[in-house]
Scaffold this active site. Structure first.
Site, short mmCIF file in Angstrom:
data_model
loop_
_atom_site.label_atom_id
_atom_site.label_comp_id
_atom_site.label_asym_id
_atom_site.label_seq_id
_atom_site.Cartn_x
_atom_site.Cartn_y
_atom_site.Cartn_z
N GLU A 35 -20.72 10.66 -10.90
CA GLU A 35 -21.88 10.21 -9.93
C GLU A 35 -22.18 9.80 -8.86
O GLU A 35 -23.18 9.33 -7.69
CB GLU A 35 -21.78 8.03 -10.34
CG GLU A 35 -19.87 7.17 -8.66
CD GLU A 35 -19.41 7.43 -9.87
OE1 GLU A 35 -18.00 7.17 -9.00
OE2 GLU A 35 -18.97 8.17 -11.11
N LYS A 91 -36.42 24.76 -9.62
CA LYS A 91 -36.85 24.13 -10.47
C LYS A 91 -36.58 24.69 -12.19
O LYS A 91 -37.94 25.19 -13.15
CB LYS A 91 -39.15 24.97 -10.25
CG LYS A 91 -38.48 24.10 -9.43
CD LYS A 91 -39.20 23.13 -8.94
CE LYS A 91 -39.22 22.70 -8.14
NZ LYS A 91 -39.05 21.36 -7.21
N LYS A 116 0.81 -1.07 0.34
CA LYS A 116 0.00 0.07 -0.02
C LYS A 116 1.00 1.30 -0.17
O LYS A 116 1.58 1.15 1.00
CB LYS A 116 -1.09 0.44 1.37
CG LYS A 116 -2.13 -1.17 0.97
CD LYS A 116 -2.53 -1.49 2.71
CE LYS A 116 -3.69 -2.87 3.27
NZ LYS A 116 -4.42 -2.30 4.66
N GLU A 122 -19.10 12.10 -2.23
CA GLU A 122 -17.58 11.59 -1.95
C GLU A 122 -16.91 12.48 -2.09
O GLU A 122 -15.86 13.09 -1.91
CB GLU A 122 -17.54 10.39 -3.14
CG GLU A 122 -17.74 9.26 -2.33
CD GLU A 122 -17.65 8.29 -2.58
OE1 GLU A 122 -16.97 6.98 -2.31
OE2 GLU A 122 -17.97 7.72 -4.50
N ASP A 160 -12.20 9.04 -9.75
CA ASP A 160 -12.47 8.92 -9.09
C ASP A 160 -11.27 9.59 -7.88
O ASP A 160 -11.07 9.06 -6.06
CB ASP A 160 -12.68 7.51 -8.03
CG ASP A 160 -14.11 6.54 -8.92
OD1 ASP A 160 -14.34 7.91 -9.42
OD2 ASP A 160 -14.19 6.01 -8.53
N LEU A 201 -6.54 22.80 -10.23
CA LEU A 201 -7.86 22.10 -10.42
C LEU A 201 -8.99 20.72 -10.81
O LEU A 201 -9.43 20.91 -11.11
CB LEU A 201 -9.44 22.91 -10.30
CG LEU A 201 -9.34 24.40 -8.69
CD1 LEU A 201 -10.31 24.90 -8.91
CD2 LEU A 201 -9.16 23.89 -7.70
N ARG A 202 -7.79 20.02 -10.94
CA ARG A 202 -7.44 18.76 -11.71
C ARG A 202 -9.36 18.22 -12.41
O ARG A 202 -9.16 18.06 -13.57
CB ARG A 202 -6.57 17.68 -11.07
CG ARG A 202 -6.64 16.22 -12.19
CD ARG A 202 -6.32 15.09 -11.43
NE ARG A 202 -4.75 15.18 -10.90
CZ ARG A 202 -3.85 15.37 -11.66
NH1 ARG A 202 -4.19 14.65 -12.72
NH2 ARG A 202 -2.77 14.78 -10.88
N PHE A 227 -11.89 19.87 -11.51
CA PHE A 227 -13.16 20.74 -10.31
C PHE A 227 -13.52 21.82 -11.66
O PHE A 227 -12.29 22.23 -11.75
CB PHE A 227 -12.68 21.35 -9.04
CG PHE A 227 -14.00 21.88 -8.40
CD1 PHE A 227 -15.30 21.40 -7.82
CD2 PHE A 227 -14.26 23.37 -8.61
CE1 PHE A 227 -15.69 22.09 -7.53
CE2 PHE A 227 -15.03 23.74 -8.55
CZ PHE A 227 -15.90 23.22 -7.49
N HIS A 273 -11.19 9.03 -3.68
CA HIS A 273 -10.20 7.87 -2.99
C HIS A 273 -9.19 8.62 -1.72
O HIS A 273 -9.56 8.10 -1.15
CB HIS A 273 -9.60 7.03 -3.57
CG HIS A 273 -10.68 6.57 -4.54
ND1 HIS A 273 -9.68 5.38 -5.47
CD2 HIS A 273 -12.25 5.89 -4.58
CE1 HIS A 273 -10.81 4.32 -5.90
NE2 HIS A 273 -11.74 5.20 -5.75
#
Length: 181
Positions: free
Chosen positions: A126, A174, A23, A130, A49, A101-102, A104, A53
């Site tokens: 999605e 709306k 790890k 997170e 992700d 801001l990779r 964003f 992560h």
């Protein structure tokens, strides 16, 4: 017990002990990204992700750091590498190891999960929860470490993403979704 277990696990991830290490994080100059090993959810081959992560690592490290400032100082450089990978504030600099801001989009006000733009299916956001966890982790790390610049970055990302969630996903005004929904 929980604090000690968190310290042990995070310390294992945050230090590299050689080729037998299971790890760890490693910087790839060719990609300009911090990569985690072992990888999951296409986090290396598709750059997916990272903020999801790494947000868990940042938030957990900040929780430990609130309770143990010496531990936080020892691993602060690694934690800030994680933050830079997902939310670097350096623009157009040859010195920067990471893109601004990779994942964003300030104009859209939210992040995306896919690391590579896919014009046919979008950039795959999605899990707004997170993303919010990652931005909260940055705020908390900034507070725990006394780094107001990092804290303020987290506040910007958190509040901006929250606004996008309320607008795009919950359509509070709306004005986004068709009335039949």
């Amino acid at each position: 017990k929980i604090l000690n277990a968190m310290k042990k696990e995070l310390s294992n991830w945050f230090s590299y002990s050689g080729s037998g290490d299971g790890k760890y994080f490693a910087y790839s100059q060719g990609i300009g990204s911090l990569l985690s090993f072992p990888s999951s959810y296409n986090s290396i081959d598709q750059m997916n992700d990272h903020h999801f992560h790494y947000g868990y690592f940042i938030q957990a490290a900040a929780q430990v750091g609130i309770r143990d400032s010496e531990w936080l100082q020892k691993y602060g450089a690694v934690i800030e590498e994680l933050i830079d990978d997902i939310a670097c504030t350096t623009r157009n600099s040859k010195d920067s190891r990471y893109p601004f801001l990779r994942n964003f989009a300030p104009f859209e006000g939210h992040s995306w999960a896919s690391g590579f733009e896919d014009p046919e299916s979008g950039n795959n956001q999605e899990s707004t929860s997170e993303a919010m966890n990652a931005w909260y982790g940055i705020i908390l790390y900034g507070e725990a470490s006394g780094n107001k610049e990092i804290r303020d970055l987290g506040i910007y990302l958190y509040t901006t993403e929250l606004s996008a969630i309320n607008s795009y996903w919950f359509d509070q005004d709306k004005s986004v979704l068709d009335n039949k929904y």
